[in-house]
Design a protein around this motif. Structure first.
Motif, PDB file in Angstrom:
ATOM      1  N   GLU A 155      31.941  15.196 -14.629  1.00  0.00           N
ATOM      2  CA  GLU A 155      30.687  15.117 -13.803  1.00  0.00           C
ATOM      3  C   GLU A 155      30.213  13.766 -13.698  1.00  0.00           C
ATOM      4  O   GLU A 155      29.556  13.526 -12.429  1.00  0.00           O
ATOM      5  N   THR A 156      30.237  12.887 -14.490  1.00  0.00           N
ATOM      6  CA  THR A 156      29.806  11.600 -14.368  1.00  0.00           C
ATOM      7  C   THR A 156      30.575  10.611 -13.649  1.00  0.00           C
ATOM      8  O   THR A 156      30.077  10.137 -12.576  1.00  0.00           O
ATOM      9  N   TYR A 195      29.558  11.901 -10.193  1.00  0.00           N
ATOM     10  CA  TYR A 195      28.473  11.474  -9.734  1.00  0.00           C
ATOM     11  C   TYR A 195      28.111   9.876  -9.503  1.00  0.00           C
ATOM     12  O   TYR A 195      27.542   9.534  -8.502  1.00  0.00           O
ATOM     13  N   GLU A 228      29.370   9.809  -5.785  1.00  0.00           N
ATOM     14  CA  GLU A 228      28.597   9.940  -4.710  1.00  0.00           C
ATOM     15  C   GLU A 228      27.513   9.244  -4.642  1.00  0.00           C
ATOM     16  O   GLU A 228      26.734   8.806  -3.726  1.00  0.00           O
ATOM     17  N   PRO A 269      19.644  11.821  -6.070  1.00  0.00           N
ATOM     18  CA  PRO A 269      20.198  12.967  -6.813  1.00  0.00           C
ATOM     19  C   PRO A 269      20.252  12.831  -8.266  1.00  0.00           C
ATOM     20  O   PRO A 269      20.357  11.617  -8.864  1.00  0.00           O
ATOM     21  N   ARG A 270      20.334  13.922  -8.824  1.00  0.00           N
ATOM     22  CA  ARG A 270      20.155  13.963 -10.058  1.00  0.00           C
ATOM     23  C   ARG A 270      21.572  14.248 -10.703  1.00  0.00           C
ATOM     24  O   ARG A 270      22.555  14.594 -10.172  1.00  0.00           O
ATOM     25  N   HIS A 271      21.859  13.609 -11.993  1.00  0.00           N
ATOM     26  CA  HIS A 271      23.172  13.683 -12.731  1.00  0.00           C
ATOM     27  C   HIS A 271      23.128  15.470 -12.965  1.00  0.00           C
ATOM     28  O   HIS A 271      22.296  15.784 -13.398  1.00  0.00           O
ATOM     29  N   PRO A 272      24.325  16.088 -12.646  1.00  0.00           N
ATOM     30  CA  PRO A 272      24.502  17.633 -12.780  1.00  0.00           C
ATOM     31  C   PRO A 272      24.297  18.024 -14.028  1.00  0.00           C
ATOM     32  O   PRO A 272      23.961  19.129 -14.336  1.00  0.00           O
ATOM     33  N   LEU A 273      24.451  17.089 -15.114  1.00  0.00           N
ATOM     34  CA  LEU A 273      24.473  17.411 -16.444  1.00  0.00           C
ATOM     35  C   LEU A 273      22.877  17.609 -16.971  1.00  0.00           C
ATOM     36  O   LEU A 273      22.653  18.012 -18.086  1.00  0.00           O
ATOM     37  N   GLU A 274      22.140  16.807 -16.425  1.00  0.00           N
ATOM     38  CA  GLU A 274      20.767  16.736 -16.858  1.00  0.00           C
ATOM     39  C   GLU A 274      19.953  18.217 -16.993  1.00  0.00           C
ATOM     40  O   GLU A 274      19.300  18.429 -17.891  1.00  0.00           O
ATOM     41  N   GLN A 328      21.259  20.888 -17.473  1.00  0.00           N
ATOM     42  CA  GLN A 328      21.647  21.638 -18.649  1.00  0.00           C
ATOM     43  C   GLN A 328      21.182  21.096 -20.048  1.00  0.00           C
ATOM     44  O   GLN A 328      21.644  21.663 -21.036  1.00  0.00           O
TER      45      GLN A 328
END
Length: 250
Positions: free
Chosen positions: A87-88, A91, A94, A198-203, A205
């Motif tokens: 994911e990082t 990101y 992106e 955009p936010r990091h997708p793991l945040e 979680q």
């Protein structure tokens, strides 16, 4: 050749910046907000001499946006430890594309050193300091060799070990700038919202500080934002930064 190299290694090279320089900059920019400070430095005395170092973690978009707003050509250094969350990496691509960054430099561990010191890939599980040295500290040292200064995304509120964080410090003769040292979570969130970053997708979680996958866990309510890093180890930093829960000597 070897003899000459050893002689050269003993020659003292004057550092690009000193503690006095860091103190002078701290005083000069007291009360100046981070975007204005970066706008002056990146097109002024540090133009062509500075890189931004980013983990592309939970809050990295704020600082990268500030840098890109001044100069999209400022080099951005990312150390791919080869233990990163997928994911990082997604990101990173992106966000870099959205901000229009033109000089993303990805550095990886030296494969010869990995073969010698971490052939199993499991050093993180019994010697996290040694693993970070191989996979983060050494690659970053190579990446920074052309530069006199670099920008870090550290913030004082992230952990008890960062509460005395200055905005300017000296690291191995280079000027290290922490533009967001005095920013809190609310100010960061407001910047994200204002600029629609955009936010990091793991945040979402529960990963509030995101490093390598094996050494990053979710943060529990009431814990420091970095409590999920190296959980169950007596370790608070990767080795790139020293703890700053003391008065800076500047």
């Amino acid at each position: 050749m070897g003899s000459a190299a050893r002689v050269l290694d003993t020659i003292d090279v004057a550092p690009a910046f000193t503690l006095a320089d860091a103190a002078a900059l701290e005083a000069r920019f007291a009360g100046v907000d981070a975007p204005a400070m970066l706008a002056e430095l990146l097109v002024g005395e540090l133009a062509g001499r500075i890189a931004s170092v980013s983990s592309y973690g939970a809050e990295s978009a704020v600082l990268l946006h500030m840098v890109a707003s001044v100069d999209k050509d400022v080099p951005v250094i990312f150390t791919n430890t080869q233990k990163m969350f997928g994911e990082t990496l997604a990101y990173r691509d992106e966000l870099s594309e959205r901000l229009g960054l033109t000089d993303l430099r990805v550095f990886r561990p030296d494969p010869r050193l990995l073969a010698e010191k971490d052939a199993s890939g499991l050093r993180w599980s019994y010697d996290p300091d040694g693993c970070c040295d191989l996979r983060k500290v050494e690659p970053l040292r190579r990446a920074l060799s052309p530069f006199d200064a670099w920008i870090s995304g550290r913030k004082g509120f992230q952990a008890g070990t960062r509460t005395a964080l200055p905005r300017f410090e000296i690291d191995e003769g280079r000027l290290k700038i922490n533009p967001l040292a005095d920013w809190n979570k609310a100010k960061l969130d407001a910047y994200f919202a204002e600029h629609q970053l955009p936010r990091h997708p793991l945040e979402a979680q529960g990963y509030l500080s995101i490093g390598c996958a094996p050494c990053t866990s979710k943060v529990k309510p009431g814990e420091d934002a970095r409590a999920g890093r190296w959980r169950n180890f007596d370790k608070v930093e990767c080795g790139i930064h020293a703890p700053t829960n003391f008065d800076p000597i500047i």
